[in-house]
Every structure is written in structure tokens, then in C-alpha cells.
Write an enzyme that holds these catalytic residues in place. Structure first.
Site, mmCIF file in Angstrom:
data_model
loop_
_atom_site.group_PDB
_atom_site.id
_atom_site.type_symbol
_atom_site.label_atom_id
_atom_site.label_comp_id
_atom_site.label_asym_id
_atom_site.label_seq_id
_atom_site.Cartn_x
_atom_site.Cartn_y
_atom_site.Cartn_z
ATOM 1 N N HIS A 59 1.015 -0.899 -0.167
ATOM 2 C CA HIS A 59 -0.271 0.112 0.013
ATOM 3 C C HIS A 59 0.722 1.635 0.172
ATOM 4 O O HIS A 59 0.256 3.101 -0.785
ATOM 5 C CB HIS A 59 -0.525 -0.031 1.201
ATOM 6 C CG HIS A 59 -2.402 0.025 0.855
ATOM 7 N ND1 HIS A 59 -2.269 0.367 -0.322
ATOM 8 C CD2 HIS A 59 -3.196 0.770 1.821
ATOM 9 C CE1 HIS A 59 -4.549 0.377 -0.400
ATOM 10 N NE2 HIS A 59 -4.678 0.611 0.947
ATOM 11 N N ASN A 99 -6.826 6.063 3.402
ATOM 12 C CA ASN A 99 -8.542 6.566 3.756
ATOM 13 C C ASN A 99 -8.669 7.286 3.118
ATOM 14 O O ASN A 99 -10.057 8.030 3.113
ATOM 15 C CB ASN A 99 -9.085 4.950 4.375
ATOM 16 C CG ASN A 99 -8.898 3.521 4.186
ATOM 17 O OD1 ASN A 99 -7.972 3.787 2.902
ATOM 18 N ND2 ASN A 99 -9.936 3.029 4.644
ATOM 19 N N ASP A 142 -0.759 2.629 -5.546
ATOM 20 C CA ASP A 142 -0.782 0.984 -5.676
ATOM 21 C C ASP A 142 -2.164 0.658 -6.510
ATOM 22 O O ASP A 142 -3.371 1.322 -6.491
ATOM 23 C CB ASP A 142 -0.775 0.471 -4.629
ATOM 24 C CG ASP A 142 -1.961 0.056 -2.984
ATOM 25 O OD1 ASP A 142 -2.493 -0.425 -3.011
ATOM 26 O OD2 ASP A 142 -1.327 1.371 -2.570
ATOM 27 N N ASN A 166 -9.649 2.922 -1.434
ATOM 28 C CA ASN A 166 -10.090 3.593 -0.508
ATOM 29 C C ASN A 166 -9.792 5.736 -1.129
ATOM 30 O O ASN A 166 -10.222 6.335 -0.821
ATOM 31 C CB ASN A 166 -10.184 2.864 0.556
ATOM 32 C CG ASN A 166 -11.566 1.921 0.373
ATOM 33 O OD1 ASN A 166 -12.555 2.170 -0.076
ATOM 34 N ND2 ASN A 166 -11.404 1.515 1.449
#
Length: 186
Positions: free
Chosen positions: A19, A66, A91, A112
Site C-alpha cells: 500500500h 483512506n 498502488d 479507498n
């Protein structure tokens, strides 16, 4: 002024995870040009790179993935940066590890961090670089996959993609239109 934001999660426990590939690209630009993150504002670490073609804001939000837009939107507003002058690096599960995809617009694709950015900007027409991290295997949940480090084999591919993404960003900073960079790297 241009703005490049790499998406990721802050803290040493997330370093090297899938991530955090956006952070890896920002770190590569910092390394190449002997720069360091010098400022914190609007829930982001950043530095202003005084490039011969103009100022470039290199950004790593510390909002966690997020809520990435909560750092990006205030920085854009504060520095008067338009959508045409940003690139978001992040990513992508739907691409094989190390595969690059550049786009000038599009949806979040289930990401997200991108959902939050698109929601807060109220627009999805901005440049982005997606770097493949592959899908989870062997019954892993997506959250476990994105927060895990790369396998040694995938890390080799991803390191090449980080270099190529940084190369493309440098071309864009030097004045090459994003569409040309996109056509070369896709």
C-alpha cells in the site's frame, strides 16, 4: 507550481508494504535530488523542490490511506494548484506487480484513498500513476495483502516500476506533456 502526491500509510510498520508504493516513488525522487521532507501542514509531510522548470510540491499524506484527500485538498487550495498540475501515485490490485498504468482521469477502481480524493475534489479528471501490486493469493484478505511486504521476486519488479515512475515524473516536471509520458510508459 506542480504537486506530486504519493499515497501510503505513515509509520515504520507500513514501510515497504504494498500500500505504500506511492511513498516509495516520492522517496525515490527525494533520494535522486538530495531532498528531504522539510514541512508538515494539512496532515502531510512535504517539501518544495525548487526545480529549474518551477516549484514542485512533493507530498506524503499522514492521514492514512483512506483519508488521503484530507491532506491533498487543503494543500492544493493553500498553494493555488489546479487539477491539471497534480499527479497522484498509488498502488493497484488489478495490475501485476511492477506494471505501470498512467491515466489522465478515471474512477477510484475500488481504491479507498482515491475514493476519498475524488470525493473531496469533486472531480476525477486528474493525472495519476498506478503501480501494480497484484491480487492476494492463497485465501488472503485484501487488507492483509496490501499491508504486507512484497515477496522478494515481486520486490524486484516493483523496484523497477518505482524507478520508471520517478523517470516519468521527472519528464513531466521538465515540461513534457503528461499524455506523452503516459504513452511512453504504458
Amino acid at each position: 507550481m506542480k504537486l506530486i502526491v504519493g499515497l501510503g500509510n505513515p509509520g515504520s510498520k507500513y514501510e515497504g508494504t504494498r500500500h505504500n508504493i506511492g511513498f516509495d516513488v516520492i522517496d525515490e525522487l527525494l533520494r535522486r535530488h538530495n531532498l528531504t521532507m522539510t514541512d508538515q501542514k494539512f496532515r502531510a509531510d512535504f517539501t518544495i523542490w525548487h526545480h529549474p522548470q518551477g516549484k514542485v510540491l512533493l507530498v506524503k499524506p499522514y492521514t492514512y490511506m483512506n483519508l488521503s484527500g484530507e491532506a491533498l485538498l487543503p494543500l492544493m487550495s493553500y498553494y493555488g494548484i489546479s487539477l491539471d498540475d497534480i499527479i497522484v501515485v498509488y498502488d493497484d490490485l488489478d495490475l501485476e506487480p511492477g506494471k505501470l498504468r498512467l491515466r489522465q482521469k478515471g474512477g477510484a477502481g475500488g481504491h479507498n484513498g482515491m475514493k476519498n480524493i475524488i470525493h473531496l475534489l469533486g472531480d476525477q479528471n486528474f493525472n495519476r500513476i498506478r503501480i501494480g501490486i497484484g491480487r492476494p493469493q492463497g485465501g488472503w484478505k485484501v487488507v492483509d495483502h496490501v499491508l504486507a511486504p512484497f515477496s522478494s521476486q515481486d520486490r524486484v519488479e516493483v523496484d523497477v516500476a518505482v524507478q520508471e515512475a520517478a523517470d516519468g515524473l521527472e519528464e513531466w516536471i521538465k515540461g513534457k506533456p503528461f499524455l506523452e509520458v503516459m504513452n511512453r510508459l504504458n
